[in-house]
Design a protein around this motif. Structure first.
Motif, PDB file in Angstrom:
ATOM      1  N   LEU A 122      14.763   9.386  -4.983  1.00 39.56           N
ATOM      2  CA  LEU A 122      15.721   8.988  -3.728  1.00 39.56           C
ATOM      3  C   LEU A 122      15.089   7.964  -3.021  1.00 39.56           C
ATOM      4  CD1 LEU A 122      18.664   8.769  -1.861  1.00 39.56           C
ATOM      5  CD2 LEU A 122      17.702  11.064  -0.251  1.00 39.56           C
ATOM      6  N   SER A 123      13.647   8.698  -2.402  1.00 44.23           N
ATOM      7  CA  SER A 123      13.088   7.709  -1.640  1.00 44.23           C
ATOM      8  C   SER A 123      12.196   6.767  -2.651  1.00 44.23           C
ATOM      9  CB  SER A 123      11.318   8.582  -2.126  1.00 44.23           C
ATOM     10  OG  SER A 123      10.485   9.115  -3.078  1.00 44.23           O
ATOM     11  N   THR A 124      12.289   7.152  -4.383  1.00 40.66           N
ATOM     12  CA  THR A 124      12.154   5.941  -5.485  1.00 40.66           C
ATOM     13  C   THR A 124      13.332   4.992  -5.052  1.00 40.66           C
ATOM     14  OG1 THR A 124      10.764   7.398  -6.446  1.00 40.66           O
ATOM     15  CG2 THR A 124      11.741   5.304  -7.434  1.00 40.66           C
ATOM     16  N   LEU A 125      14.403   4.909  -5.176  1.00 39.63           N
ATOM     17  CA  LEU A 125      15.290   4.344  -4.481  1.00 39.63           C
ATOM     18  C   LEU A 125      15.635   3.708  -3.496  1.00 39.63           C
ATOM     19  CD1 LEU A 125      17.914   3.281  -5.647  1.00 39.63           C
ATOM     20  CD2 LEU A 125      19.997   5.592  -5.095  1.00 39.63           C
ATOM     21  N   VAL A 126      15.260   4.645  -2.242  1.00 42.48           N
ATOM     22  CA  VAL A 126      14.958   3.778  -0.685  1.00 42.48           C
ATOM     23  C   VAL A 126      13.915   2.712  -0.699  1.00 42.48           C
ATOM     24  CG1 VAL A 126      14.136   4.862   2.252  1.00 42.48           C
ATOM     25  CG2 VAL A 126      15.856   5.942   0.034  1.00 42.48           C
ATOM     26  N   LEU A 127      12.591   2.828  -1.054  1.00 42.36           N
ATOM     27  CA  LEU A 127      12.049   2.486  -0.971  1.00 42.36           C
ATOM     28  C   LEU A 127      12.091   1.010  -2.595  1.00 42.36           C
ATOM     29  CD1 LEU A 127       8.775   4.478  -2.161  1.00 42.36           C
ATOM     30  CD2 LEU A 127       9.471   3.167   0.175  1.00 42.36           C
ATOM     31  N   ALA A 173      10.770  -0.518 -14.390  1.00 42.31           N
ATOM     32  CA  ALA A 173      11.316  -1.528 -13.402  1.00 42.31           C
ATOM     33  C   ALA A 173      10.841  -1.941 -12.127  1.00 42.31           C
ATOM     34  CB  ALA A 173      12.499  -1.673 -13.423  1.00 42.31           C
ATOM     35  N   MET A 174      10.149  -1.376 -12.091  1.00 39.97           N
ATOM     36  CA  MET A 174       9.134  -1.661 -10.081  1.00 39.97           C
ATOM     37  C   MET A 174       8.473  -2.504 -10.911  1.00 39.97           C
ATOM     38  SD  MET A 174       9.830  -1.395  -7.375  1.00 39.97           S
ATOM     39  CE  MET A 174      10.739  -0.383  -6.822  1.00 39.97           C
ATOM     40  N   PRO A 175       7.012  -2.688 -11.903  1.00 37.88           N
ATOM     41  CA  PRO A 175       6.268  -3.606 -12.050  1.00 37.88           C
ATOM     42  C   PRO A 175       6.830  -5.050 -12.112  1.00 37.88           C
ATOM     43  CG  PRO A 175       5.793  -1.794 -13.526  1.00 37.88           C
ATOM     44  CD  PRO A 175       6.891  -1.754 -12.837  1.00 37.88           C
ATOM     45  N   GLN A 176       8.275  -4.845 -13.006  1.00 37.40           N
ATOM     46  CA  GLN A 176       7.960  -6.407 -13.663  1.00 37.40           C
ATOM     47  C   GLN A 176       9.091  -7.390 -12.066  1.00 37.40           C
ATOM     48  OE1 GLN A 176       7.945  -8.588 -15.817  1.00 37.40           O
ATOM     49  NE2 GLN A 176       9.784 -10.059 -14.925  1.00 37.40           N
TER      50      GLN A 176
END
Length: 115
Positions: free
Chosen positions: A5-10, A96-99
């Protein structure tokens, strides 16, 4: 707040920040541009002290503020991106975050960080 959830919020905040032109403060700068390094560190320290519920509330407020300044096209683009991120598993978001960061930096005219 769970890690996913915290990853999704960020991720949602990152999407808000990168969807269209950033909202401008009264001085014509984006909200983060007027902070000194010490102020950014203080904000980071305050963030670290927040409970997960307080962080979620702060993120929801920031998203609502940004959405209020978006055009209908930007809102539609944001909703599409948000839906795509929500469908991802935590591992898929992590990959996906680095891209996503590299694309964001390219749009901002910055050199992508090497990993």
């Amino acid at each position: 707040m769970t890690r996913s959830l915290s990853t999704l919020v960020l991720a949602a905040v990152a999407l808000v920040a990168t969807t269209g032109a950033p909202a401008l403060a009264a001085n014509g700068q984006t909200p983060h541009q007027h902070f000194t390094s010490a102020e950014r560190q203080a904000h980071r320290a305050a963030w670290e002290k927040m409970t997960p519920e307080q962080r979620q509330q702060a993120m929801q407020q920031r998203i609502a503020q940004r959405e209020a300044t978006m055009t209908p096209e930007q809102k539609a683009q944001f909703e599409q991106k948000r839906a795509a991120w929500q469908k991802m598993t935590p591992d898929e978001r992590q990959q996906a975050m680095p891209q996503h960061r590299a694309e964001w930096q390219q749009r901002k005219g910055q050199k992508p960080a090497q990993q």
